[in-house]
Design a protein around this motif. Structure first.
Motif, PDB file in Angstrom:
ATOM      1  N   UNK A 195       0.688  -1.109  -0.084  1.00  0.00           N
ATOM      2  CA  UNK A 195       0.076  -0.001   0.184  1.00  0.00           C
ATOM      3  C   UNK A 195       0.805   1.261   0.032  1.00  0.00           C
ATOM      4  N   UNK A 196       2.049   1.152  -0.051  1.00  0.00           N
ATOM      5  CA  UNK A 196       2.984   2.243  -0.262  1.00  0.00           C
ATOM      6  C   UNK A 196       3.460   2.556  -1.856  1.00  0.00           C
ATOM      7  N   UNK A 197       3.370   3.831  -1.922  1.00  0.00           N
ATOM      8  CA  UNK A 197       3.499   4.379  -3.254  1.00  0.00           C
ATOM      9  C   UNK A 197       4.478   5.738  -3.279  1.00  0.00           C
ATOM     10  N   UNK A 198       5.208   5.982  -4.301  1.00  0.00           N
ATOM     11  CA  UNK A 198       6.003   6.862  -4.139  1.00  0.00           C
ATOM     12  C   UNK A 198       5.810   8.375  -5.039  1.00  0.00           C
ATOM     13  N   UNK A 199       6.017   9.354  -4.584  1.00  0.00           N
ATOM     14  CA  UNK A 199       5.325  10.624  -5.271  1.00  0.00           C
ATOM     15  C   UNK A 199       6.746  11.176  -5.966  1.00  0.00           C
ATOM     16  N   UNK A 200       6.368  11.404  -7.258  1.00  0.00           N
ATOM     17  CA  UNK A 200       7.638  12.094  -7.917  1.00  0.00           C
ATOM     18  C   UNK A 200       7.396  13.541  -8.145  1.00  0.00           C
ATOM     19  N   UNK A 201       8.423  14.362  -7.713  1.00  0.00           N
ATOM     20  CA  UNK A 201       8.275  15.571  -7.783  1.00  0.00           C
ATOM     21  C   UNK A 201       9.178  16.068  -8.673  1.00  0.00           C
ATOM     22  N   UNK A 202       8.563  17.047  -9.850  1.00  0.00           N
ATOM     23  CA  UNK A 202       9.499  17.437 -10.862  1.00  0.00           C
ATOM     24  C   UNK A 202       9.684  19.104 -10.772  1.00  0.00           C
ATOM     25  N   UNK A 203      10.574  19.401 -11.453  1.00  0.00           N
ATOM     26  CA  UNK A 203      10.873  21.107 -11.407  1.00  0.00           C
ATOM     27  C   UNK A 203       9.851  21.710 -12.155  1.00  0.00           C
ATOM     28  N   UNK A 204       9.301  22.754 -11.597  1.00  0.00           N
ATOM     29  CA  UNK A 204       8.030  23.461 -12.314  1.00  0.00           C
ATOM     30  C   UNK A 204       8.744  24.211 -13.362  1.00  0.00           C
ATOM     31  N   UNK A 205       7.965  24.274 -14.374  1.00  0.00           N
ATOM     32  CA  UNK A 205       8.578  24.956 -15.534  1.00  0.00           C
ATOM     33  C   UNK A 205       7.874  26.571 -15.569  1.00  0.00           C
ATOM     34  N   UNK A 206       8.804  27.330 -16.349  1.00  0.00           N
ATOM     35  CA  UNK A 206       8.031  28.800 -16.724  1.00  0.00           C
ATOM     36  C   UNK A 206       6.762  28.688 -17.236  1.00  0.00           C
ATOM     37  N   UNK A 207       5.910  29.481 -16.812  1.00  0.00           N
ATOM     38  CA  UNK A 207       4.571  29.502 -17.400  1.00  0.00           C
ATOM     39  C   UNK A 207       4.521  30.546 -18.559  1.00  0.00           C
ATOM     40  N   UNK A 208       3.872  29.990 -19.627  1.00  0.00           N
ATOM     41  CA  UNK A 208       3.389  30.960 -20.731  1.00  0.00           C
ATOM     42  C   UNK A 208       2.638  31.927 -20.340  1.00  0.00           C
ATOM     43  N   UNK A 209       2.324  32.906 -21.041  1.00  0.00           N
ATOM     44  CA  UNK A 209       1.299  34.002 -20.848  1.00  0.00           C
ATOM     45  C   UNK A 209      -0.057  33.270 -20.919  1.00  0.00           C
ATOM     46  N   UNK A 210      -0.256  32.211 -22.132  1.00  0.00           N
ATOM     47  CA  UNK A 210      -1.524  31.650 -22.027  1.00  0.00           C
ATOM     48  C   UNK A 210      -1.654  30.622 -20.994  1.00  0.00           C
ATOM     49  N   UNK A 211      -0.862  30.166 -20.496  1.00  0.00           N
ATOM     50  CA  UNK A 211      -0.901  29.217 -19.103  1.00  0.00           C
ATOM     51  C   UNK A 211      -1.438  30.385 -18.131  1.00  0.00           C
ATOM     52  N   UNK A 212      -0.784  31.606 -17.891  1.00  0.00           N
ATOM     53  CA  UNK A 212      -1.086  32.518 -16.670  1.00  0.00           C
ATOM     54  C   UNK A 212      -2.437  32.584 -16.745  1.00  0.00           C
ATOM     55  N   UNK A 213      -3.095  32.988 -18.078  1.00  0.00           N
ATOM     56  CA  UNK A 213      -4.431  33.455 -18.224  1.00  0.00           C
ATOM     57  C   UNK A 213      -5.473  32.446 -18.077  1.00  0.00           C
ATOM     58  N   UNK A 214      -4.801  30.995 -18.330  1.00  0.00           N
ATOM     59  CA  UNK A 214      -5.742  30.190 -18.046  1.00  0.00           C
ATOM     60  C   UNK A 214      -5.893  29.753 -16.579  1.00  0.00           C
ATOM     61  N   UNK A 215      -4.626  29.883 -15.907  1.00  0.00           N
ATOM     62  CA  UNK A 215      -4.883  29.570 -14.587  1.00  0.00           C
ATOM     63  C   UNK A 215      -5.644  30.417 -13.667  1.00  0.00           C
TER      64      UNK A 215
END
Length: 267
Positions: A195-215
């Motif tokens: 029942x144990x699982x591993x969380x993989x953490x990645x480096x967050x990427x720079x957000x584009x203007x389109x992604x900022x507006x969508x968020x």
């Protein structure tokens, strides 16, 4: 019968111990697993989420950018379905335990994400911070200040004062998925436990203007939904849920504009 069918009438729900007794092999819902480094040309459907942000901002990769994740939230997180899942990671020292709200359904994908969000938002203890080497302490404080800045990829001042678990991730705040990593679990826990699982953490990427507006659109939608829910509670005479407070031993640090070398820890 589909493994990831929604509902309480699609096969048994096991405890981790029962899964081990019957010799079942744990599988995770593909929505929750990492994106392969290489493979077929068609991209695997997965969840995109900066774990600094609220769980309402999780985005399913095949949905329009402004749409918050909903499809698959109530699907089982694992096969066989389990009453409990436990998450560990090489990026932090804490254990995240997820208990199914409905034992007849098992842990769902939505419950996994909500549990991670809740765990990351908790204040850290003084001992957690003091156990870090000096080089990591500096990186954690840098992350603390950046996470409370006005940059669009962080929550800013609404994170409040006090060091939180998510600050310990530095720039590795992108949800990278869950894995059944037996070797990692053994290294972190000194035993391979069911029942144990591993969380993989990645480096967050720079957000584009389109992604900022969508968020920003997803944030407005989430705020509107919350306001509508509160208004409905008032009209129906049901008391709204009080905002939860966090009480515990935190680590006091300077405000984002303060000096990095001058900080103190609260007792």
């Amino acid at each position: 019968m589909p493994k990831w069918a929604v509902g309480s009438h699609y096969g048994p729900v096991l405890t981790p111990f029962q899964m081990q007794v019957v010799g079942a092999t744990l599988e995770l819902n593909p929505l929750l697993t990492p994106v392969p480094d290489s493979g077929p040309g068609v991209e695997k459907i997965h969840l995109r989420w900066n774990m600094l942000m609220e769980s309402s901002l999780v985005h399913r990769s095949c949905d329009p950018l402004q749409v918050s994740w909903s499809v698959g939230r109530t699907e089982p997180a694992s096969f066989p379905r389990l009453t409990v899942l436990k998450i560990v990671s090489e990026q932090f020292p804490w254990l995240i335990e997820i208990k199914a709200r409905d034992p007849n359904v098992g842990v769902t994908c939505g419950e996994v994400i909500e549990a991670i969000a809740s765990a990351m938002d908790k204040l850290t203890s003084r001992s957690d911070y003091e156990a870090l080497p000096s080089s990591l302490k500096r990186k954690v404080l840098e992350a603390y200040r950046y996470n409370r800045s006005r940059n669009p990829d962080v929550p800013g001042g609404k994170m409040g004062e006090g060091l939180k678990r998510v600050d310990f991730l530095g720039q590795m705040t992108a949800f990278g998925g869950l894995e059944v990593g037996r070797e990692v679990v053994k290294k972190l826990c000194n035993v391979v436990a069911p029942g144990f699982v591993v969380l993989k953490c990645d480096k967050r990427e720079f957000m584009t203007q389109e992604e900022v507006r969508a968020q920003q659109a997803r944030e407005r939608a989430a705020s509107h939904a919350a306001s509508a829910s509160r208004a409905g509670s008032i009209r129906s005479g049901r008391p709204g849920s009080a905002a939860s407070s966090q009480i515990g031993i935190g680590v006091d640090v300077e405000s984002p504009s303060g000096s990095e070398d001058e900080h103190s820890s609260s007792d």
